[in-house]
Design a protein around this motif. Structure first.
Motif, mmCIF file in Angstrom:
data_model
loop_
_atom_site.group_PDB
_atom_site.id
_atom_site.type_symbol
_atom_site.label_atom_id
_atom_site.label_comp_id
_atom_site.label_asym_id
_atom_site.label_seq_id
_atom_site.Cartn_x
_atom_site.Cartn_y
_atom_site.Cartn_z
ATOM 1 N N ASP A 143 -3.660 13.771 -4.374
ATOM 2 C CA ASP A 143 -4.934 13.317 -4.910
ATOM 3 C C ASP A 143 -4.996 11.799 -4.760
ATOM 4 N N VAL A 144 -6.197 11.277 -4.488
ATOM 5 C CA VAL A 144 -6.312 9.830 -4.279
ATOM 6 C C VAL A 144 -5.811 9.029 -5.483
ATOM 7 N N GLY A 145 -5.844 9.643 -6.659
ATOM 8 C CA GLY A 145 -5.388 8.943 -7.851
ATOM 9 C C GLY A 145 -3.882 8.893 -8.008
ATOM 10 N N TRP A 146 -3.146 9.611 -7.135
ATOM 11 C CA TRP A 146 -1.688 9.643 -7.258
ATOM 12 C C TRP A 146 -0.978 8.646 -6.345
ATOM 13 N N VAL A 147 -1.647 8.177 -5.312
ATOM 14 C CA VAL A 147 -0.970 7.404 -4.273
ATOM 15 C C VAL A 147 -0.320 6.137 -4.826
ATOM 16 N N ALA A 148 -1.067 5.370 -5.615
ATOM 17 C CA ALA A 148 -0.506 4.128 -6.161
ATOM 18 C C ALA A 148 0.697 4.422 -7.056
ATOM 19 N N ASP A 149 0.638 5.508 -7.792
ATOM 20 C CA ASP A 149 1.755 5.903 -8.652
ATOM 21 C C ASP A 149 3.000 6.190 -7.818
ATOM 22 N N PHE A 150 2.864 7.062 -6.816
ATOM 23 C CA PHE A 150 3.999 7.404 -5.960
ATOM 24 C C PHE A 150 4.538 6.164 -5.242
ATOM 25 N N ALA A 151 3.627 5.331 -4.728
ATOM 26 C CA ALA A 151 4.051 4.145 -3.978
ATOM 27 C C ALA A 151 4.772 3.144 -4.874
ATOM 28 N N SER A 152 4.294 2.979 -6.104
ATOM 29 C CA SER A 152 4.913 2.012 -7.018
ATOM 30 C C SER A 152 6.340 2.397 -7.371
ATOM 31 N N LEU A 153 6.652 3.680 -7.278
ATOM 32 C CA LEU A 153 7.992 4.168 -7.588
ATOM 33 C C LEU A 153 8.896 4.202 -6.357
ATOM 34 N N GLY A 154 8.363 3.800 -5.212
ATOM 35 C CA GLY A 154 9.157 3.777 -3.990
ATOM 36 C C GLY A 154 9.294 5.118 -3.314
ATOM 37 N N TYR A 155 8.429 6.070 -3.660
ATOM 38 C CA TYR A 155 8.560 7.422 -3.126
ATOM 39 C C TYR A 155 7.929 7.609 -1.751
ATOM 40 N N LEU A 156 7.057 6.697 -1.329
ATOM 41 C CA LEU A 156 6.306 6.893 -0.097
ATOM 42 C C LEU A 156 6.738 5.934 1.001
ATOM 43 N N ASP A 157 6.772 6.470 2.215
ATOM 44 C CA ASP A 157 7.053 5.656 3.384
ATOM 45 C C ASP A 157 5.761 4.957 3.814
ATOM 46 N N GLU A 158 5.878 3.705 4.210
ATOM 47 C CA GLU A 158 4.689 3.003 4.695
ATOM 48 C C GLU A 158 4.145 3.677 5.942
ATOM 49 N N ALA A 201 -10.155 4.625 2.892
ATOM 50 C CA ALA A 201 -8.971 3.856 3.270
ATOM 51 C C ALA A 201 -8.369 3.134 2.070
ATOM 52 N N ALA A 202 -9.223 2.652 1.173
ATOM 53 C CA ALA A 202 -8.740 1.902 0.000
ATOM 54 C C ALA A 202 -7.844 2.742 -0.889
ATOM 55 N N SER A 203 -8.079 4.044 -0.937
ATOM 56 C CA SER A 203 -7.305 4.902 -1.836
ATOM 57 C C SER A 203 -5.857 5.048 -1.407
ATOM 58 N N GLY A 204 -5.557 4.766 -0.132
ATOM 59 C CA GLY A 204 -4.187 4.926 0.356
ATOM 60 C C GLY A 204 -3.363 3.663 0.335
ATOM 61 N N LYS A 205 -3.899 2.603 -0.290
ATOM 62 C CA LYS A 205 -3.205 1.316 -0.299
ATOM 63 C C LYS A 205 -2.596 1.015 -1.668
ATOM 64 N N PHE A 206 -1.533 0.243 -1.632
ATOM 65 C CA PHE A 206 -0.921 -0.262 -2.856
ATOM 66 C C PHE A 206 -0.312 -1.619 -2.548
ATOM 67 N N GLU A 207 -0.723 -2.603 -3.327
ATOM 68 C CA GLU A 207 -0.246 -3.977 -3.164
ATOM 69 C C GLU A 207 -0.353 -4.449 -1.711
ATOM 70 N N GLY A 208 -1.497 -4.136 -1.105
ATOM 71 C CA GLY A 208 -1.802 -4.628 0.225
ATOM 72 C C GLY A 208 -1.179 -3.867 1.380
ATOM 73 N N LYS A 209 -0.404 -2.824 1.087
ATOM 74 C CA LYS A 209 0.228 -2.031 2.134
ATOM 75 C C LYS A 209 -0.358 -0.616 2.128
ATOM 76 N N THR A 210 -0.344 0.022 3.306
ATOM 77 C CA THR A 210 -0.911 1.363 3.442
ATOM 78 C C THR A 210 0.198 2.402 3.352
ATOM 79 N N TYR A 211 0.043 3.312 2.393
ATOM 80 C CA TYR A 211 1.056 4.341 2.164
ATOM 81 C C TYR A 211 0.547 5.762 2.401
ATOM 82 N N ALA A 212 -0.742 5.915 2.648
ATOM 83 C CA ALA A 212 -1.291 7.253 2.835
ATOM 84 C C ALA A 212 -2.511 7.181 3.735
ATOM 85 N N VAL A 213 -2.778 8.290 4.417
ATOM 86 C CA VAL A 213 -3.926 8.385 5.321
ATOM 87 C C VAL A 213 -4.927 9.363 4.703
#
Length: 424
Positions: free
Chosen positions: A103-118, A136-148
């Motif tokens: 879900d678009v609301g989960w990406v930042a959570d997963f990324a903040s914990l280091g679970y996602l590959d850039e 596109a904005a929903s897949g970003k965290f702290e300026g990096k893209t973690y999801a498509v």
């Protein structure tokens, strides 16, 4: 908490070092390539519902036509369990998927914990250039893209055209008109006009936005769910139920709502494009032309609906990252997005897909795309998903009358501040 990822990342680093020193040809995630070909297994956790999963499984497994030495292991995970189940798997590194439909609301959570590959740099550039900006904005965290982005959506008012026509009313554009239309339907049929989903806080957002409110203000780090607009939203929803304009239920809201609408027990509901395929299966919509979709009715301030959707992301600890990223690229390709629109009425995230005949001719896309363009973008913060559980509890209490709207909004705000440390 993140030992599984750390250990796997170390193994991948050592494998890359060995390759640089003249070892076997390896992918960036450690899978062996034969003659430069991708190989191995990609496990995909798909969170789509019953009406969609067979189509997505068929599409996913067709990836092997492009990469015969890659096996796709399709796993359908119930959406309600997926976020916590994925976090548990990612944190332990045990039985974790290579790719997750998030879900678009989960990406930042997963990324903040280091679970996602850039997302690889070239692919990330394509996301910025070729996808809808809000997707596109929903897949970003702290300026990096973690999801498509895979699909984008929002909510709309689904209505039974015949029931409204028989009652002599038009699709309502405001909550006041909704009350009037519901009363007319009940006078004509003896059945309530509208089903208000009371067991899922996502459905509270059109009410909150409609009163000019929001859950939080991320820029000022302020909780806003319990301000005047939030209280007014809870009141508006409760009044629909207490006035008899709507029915609701505190449990199993999806099945209850869908069953009531598909069978003609209610004339209207709020739902999204993911519900279209299932709705068409109902007795009332054997003639698909009987299904109408309009903008969510406006509150006292405006009509507002949340931006939703799903992104595809690769697990940072995957042993098959090259194949996993290739799979994500395939699943978010224009051809696959057009197929998803044609078969499931889902909205593409690629801008150019909207020029394709099967997308342009879709009645649901014709409605939902303008609605998506006007949808309210949520705060893409790691705590996004965590806020919905306390909101759900208080939303249910408010709409069922178990708590006053004022107390429910206040309690939601209190819980939000416990989650969002240091926020006002």
């Amino acid at each position: 908490m993140r030992r599984g990822i750390a250990a796997t990342a170390l193994v991948a680093t050592l494998a890359l070092a060995a390759t640089a020193c003249g070892g076997d040809t390896k992918g960036d995630g450690g899978e062996t390539k034969a003659g430069g070909e991708l190989s191995g297994t990609v496990t995909w956790w798909d969170t789509s519902g019953d009406a969609e999963k067979a189509t997505f499984q068929k599409i996913a497994e067709a990836f092997t036509a492009k990469h015969p030495k890659v096996t796709v292991k399709y796993v359908n995970i119930p959406y309600g369990d997926a976020q916590n189940k994925a976090k548990n798997a990612f944190s332990s590194g045990s039985d974790a998927p290579d790719v997750i439909r998030a879900d678009v609301g989960w990406v930042a959570d997963f990324a903040s914990l280091g679970y996602l590959d850039e997302v690889p740099a070239d692919a990330a550039k394509k996301v910025d250039a070729e996808f809808l900006p809000q997707a596109a904005a929903s897949g970003k965290f702290e300026g990096k893209t973690y999801a498509v982005p895979q699909v984008i959506d929002t909510l709309g008012l689904f209505y039974n055209k015949k029931m409204l026509a028989d009652a002599g009313v038009q699709p309502p554009t405001t909550l006041e008109e909704l009350k009037t239309a519901s009363a007319a339907v009940k006078a004509k049929t003896g059945k309530p006009g509208y089903y208000l989903r009371g067991d899922d806080s996502y459905w509270s957002l059109p009410f909150i936005y409609g009163e000019g409110g929001d859950l939080v203000d991320a820029k000022t780090k302020t909780v806003t769910v319990d301000n005047a607009a939030g209280v007014k939203a809870f009141k508006a929803a409760r009044e629909l139920v207490s006035s008899g304009a709507a029915i609701t239920n505190a449990t199993d809201g999806w099945n209850n709502m869908q069953t009531a609408f598909k069978s003609g027990e209610v004339a209207m509901m709020i739902n999204g494009p993911w519900a279209v395929a299932d709705t068409y299966a109902g007795d009332q919509f054997k003639d698909k032309a009987n299904l109408g979709v309009a903008a969510v009715p406006a509150g006292s301030a405006k009509a507002g609906s949340p931006q939703g959707g799903h992104d595809l992301a690769v697990y940072a600890g995957s042993k098959n990252r090259s194949a996993a990223h290739a799979f994500v690229e395939y699943m978010t390709s224009q051809d696959v997005q057009v197929q998803s629109t044609k078969e499931l009425s889902l909205l593409p995230t690629r801008t150019a897909a909207y020029e394709q005949p099967d997308v342009k001719s879709s009645e649901m896309v014709q409605f939902f795309k303008p609605a998506v363009d006007k949808a309210v973008e949520r705060a893409w913060i790691p705590e996004n998903g965590a806020l919905f559980e306390p909101l759900k509890v208080e939303w249910t209490k408010a709409v069922t009358g178990a708590s006053t709207p004022e107390d429910a909004a206040k309690a939601a705000g209190t819980e939000f501040r416990k989650i969002l440390k240091g926020w006002k």
